[in-house]
Scaffold this motif. Sequence first.
Motif, PDB file in Angstrom:
ATOM      1  N   VAL A 121      -2.442  -6.362 -11.778  1.00 18.32           N
ATOM      2  CA  VAL A 121      -1.439  -5.403 -11.166  1.00 18.32           C
ATOM      3  C   VAL A 121      -1.652  -5.108  -9.760  1.00 18.32           C
ATOM      4  O   VAL A 121      -2.574  -4.512  -9.141  1.00 18.32           O
ATOM      5  CB  VAL A 121      -1.873  -3.853 -11.807  1.00 18.32           C
ATOM      6  CG1 VAL A 121      -0.710  -3.097 -11.337  1.00 18.32           C
ATOM      7  CG2 VAL A 121      -1.526  -4.100 -13.405  1.00 18.32           C
ATOM      8  N   ASP A 122      -0.485  -5.258  -9.002  1.00 15.85           N
ATOM      9  CA  ASP A 122      -0.397  -5.092  -7.457  1.00 15.85           C
ATOM     10  C   ASP A 122       0.096  -3.591  -7.246  1.00 15.85           C
ATOM     11  O   ASP A 122       0.984  -3.068  -8.058  1.00 15.85           O
ATOM     12  CB  ASP A 122       0.670  -6.051  -6.922  1.00 15.85           C
ATOM     13  CG  ASP A 122       0.725  -5.881  -5.512  1.00 15.85           C
ATOM     14  OD1 ASP A 122      -0.171  -6.464  -4.547  1.00 15.85           O
ATOM     15  OD2 ASP A 122       1.600  -5.263  -4.926  1.00 15.85           O
ATOM     16  N   PRO A 123      -0.641  -2.756  -6.680  1.00 16.68           N
ATOM     17  CA  PRO A 123      -0.341  -1.270  -6.262  1.00 16.68           C
ATOM     18  C   PRO A 123       1.445  -1.376  -6.128  1.00 16.68           C
ATOM     19  O   PRO A 123       1.851  -0.232  -6.444  1.00 16.68           O
ATOM     20  CB  PRO A 123      -1.035  -1.057  -5.213  1.00 16.68           C
ATOM     21  CG  PRO A 123      -2.186  -1.857  -4.788  1.00 16.68           C
ATOM     22  CD  PRO A 123      -1.639  -3.145  -5.465  1.00 16.68           C
ATOM     23  N   GLU A 124       1.852  -2.166  -5.485  1.00 23.10           N
ATOM     24  CA  GLU A 124       3.375  -1.840  -5.073  1.00 23.10           C
ATOM     25  C   GLU A 124       4.323  -2.732  -6.092  1.00 23.10           C
ATOM     26  O   GLU A 124       5.399  -2.263  -6.436  1.00 23.10           O
ATOM     27  CB  GLU A 124       3.867  -2.365  -3.652  1.00 23.10           C
ATOM     28  CG  GLU A 124       3.213  -1.369  -2.513  1.00 23.10           C
ATOM     29  CD  GLU A 124       3.537  -1.737  -1.147  1.00 23.10           C
ATOM     30  OE1 GLU A 124       4.331  -2.555  -1.185  1.00 23.10           O
ATOM     31  OE2 GLU A 124       2.731  -1.204  -0.274  1.00 23.10           O
ATOM     32  N   ALA A 125       4.150  -3.907  -6.258  1.00 24.16           N
ATOM     33  CA  ALA A 125       4.725  -5.094  -6.931  1.00 24.16           C
ATOM     34  C   ALA A 125       4.439  -4.748  -8.648  1.00 24.16           C
ATOM     35  O   ALA A 125       5.377  -5.475  -9.488  1.00 24.16           O
ATOM     36  CB  ALA A 125       4.504  -6.299  -6.578  1.00 24.16           C
ATOM     37  N   GLY A 126       3.446  -4.093  -9.027  1.00 24.48           N
ATOM     38  CA  GLY A 126       3.155  -4.102 -10.560  1.00 24.48           C
ATOM     39  C   GLY A 126       2.781  -5.361 -10.949  1.00 24.48           C
ATOM     40  O   GLY A 126       2.046  -6.268 -10.273  1.00 24.48           O
ATOM     41  N   SER A 127       2.671  -5.734 -12.289  1.00 21.28           N
ATOM     42  CA  SER A 127       1.954  -6.901 -12.914  1.00 21.28           C
ATOM     43  C   SER A 127       3.094  -8.096 -13.057  1.00 21.28           C
ATOM     44  O   SER A 127       4.452  -7.848 -13.020  1.00 21.28           O
ATOM     45  CB  SER A 127       1.579  -6.638 -14.209  1.00 21.28           C
ATOM     46  OG  SER A 127       2.645  -6.101 -15.123  1.00 21.28           O
ATOM     47  N   PRO A 128       2.662  -9.307 -12.924  1.00 23.55           N
ATOM     48  CA  PRO A 128       3.790 -10.193 -13.008  1.00 23.55           C
ATOM     49  C   PRO A 128       4.443 -10.307 -14.357  1.00 23.55           C
ATOM     50  O   PRO A 128       5.519 -11.068 -14.365  1.00 23.55           O
ATOM     51  CB  PRO A 128       2.745 -11.580 -13.027  1.00 23.55           C
ATOM     52  CG  PRO A 128       1.349 -11.118 -13.334  1.00 23.55           C
ATOM     53  CD  PRO A 128       1.345  -9.679 -12.864  1.00 23.55           C
ATOM     54  N   THR A 129       3.907 -10.144 -15.340  1.00 24.13           N
ATOM     55  CA  THR A 129       4.558  -9.977 -16.678  1.00 24.13           C
ATOM     56  C   THR A 129       4.663  -8.362 -17.181  1.00 24.13           C
ATOM     57  O   THR A 129       3.547  -7.857 -16.944  1.00 24.13           O
ATOM     58  CB  THR A 129       3.988 -10.814 -17.878  1.00 24.13           C
ATOM     59  OG1 THR A 129       4.102 -11.889 -17.348  1.00 24.13           O
ATOM     60  CG2 THR A 129       4.523 -10.728 -19.135  1.00 24.13           C
TER      61      THR A 129
END
Length: 461
Positions: free
Chosen positions: A445-453
């Motif tokens: 989980v990226d703080p800005e982009a969220g998770s890939p799925t």
Amino acid sequence: MLVTITYTGPAATDLGYLLHKHPGKVQAFDTSVGTAHVFYPEKEAARCTVAMLLEIDALALARNKHLRGGSGADSLDNYVNDRPYASSSMTAVALGQLFRTAMTGRCDSRPELAASAIPLEIALTAVPVKGGSGLAQRLFEPLGWNVAEESIPLDPQDPGWGASDYVNLQLRGTVRLAAALRQIYVLLPVMDDSKHYWVGDDEVAKLLRAGEGWLNDHPERELITRRYLAHQRDMVDAATEAFPVNHDAAVPSDGDAEAPIVPLHRLRADAVMAALKEVGAHSVADLGCGEGALIKRLLGDSAFEEIIGTDVSARALANAAQRLRLDEVSERHRDRVRLLHSSVTYLDDRLRGLDAAVLMEVVEHLDPERLPALEQSVFGYSRPQTVVVTTPNVEYNVLYPRLGAGQRRHPDHRFEWTRHEFQAWASSVGATHGYDVDFRTVGDVDPEAGSPTQLALFRRG
């Protein structure tokens, strides 16, 4: 497309035993890509040649949506391409289907010959090579082949036009026949840097099987892996992780050691399995099952007593049956699985009354105007107790360095949702059809982009 394999040695016609094709017969076989003719133009005691001539109906190819390699229905690439005439991934598929047993190295009649390196000459005609002069040498010479490459001019009558991207290849070497077939199977689509079919997660397993014994130490392993897997980062990472460890490489100290990276496709399947176990599902339908990657996981857990896989592609279902080895497993395991030709937009009575249905990386392959049909079919008509949906999070795409601005993760994706868009869709579907919805992340989980799925777990109220 024409491929010839010549063996020179004592009792050369034993080549027929190795290939499981009789030298005295001219045979025609229907393959998933066309009609393949196998015959022996040369069958002397000291020299024997087998030929495979592949015929492809260009019109049937253009009309077959399963052989478009991810191109859209209206793409000009479906009608103007070299697939009926070039030795590329279609030739590789035909070779794999015709000589499947030979590729494993099994030959009960001549086991010593099958296990031995033998003098071979292989001719491949009209091979598309993308990557400049010398790519064929870089790929085949480390494997023990002497490579002769003849460029095909754009116009034989006007040399001034220069050379095309197509070559005739002659390979000579002393190699096990099984290894030779597996190398050609992998390297034909690698030279073309293209495949005629949609590349699914099972391609990693195909590459590892075909590359066993030669790919791990190949100096161009990274290029081969990347091209064979159509530059799909998750699959490339999964394959790289699965290659045998080189024990001669430096081993990091305990302080420098890092946990192994788990590929996203595995994390996604893990999340789906965890959700199904959480709700206590015993009967599950994998809608849009492809070639059966999730079904294989479900079969490995005895808690899932009834497993259904559906897909619009009959070829994908046939490959799934083969991958799952349904003709080899026990009757008890076979009775747990049904593979059905169906669509996520069909009202299918066979899918009613189940504990759970899974749409894993499926919705984004539908045109947006077809989503209401999917909603009615799955949530309104079949109405399983639980539905698990996963789909890419488009916000995460900026973290993929090889993905250009505005580019989707796969050419067959009709759309990719942001987190807000996915949650708005899922919440609306749940409210309409009486399901509570729980949203989850899959992957880092990226703080800005969220998770890939992103995953939605629907539970019927």
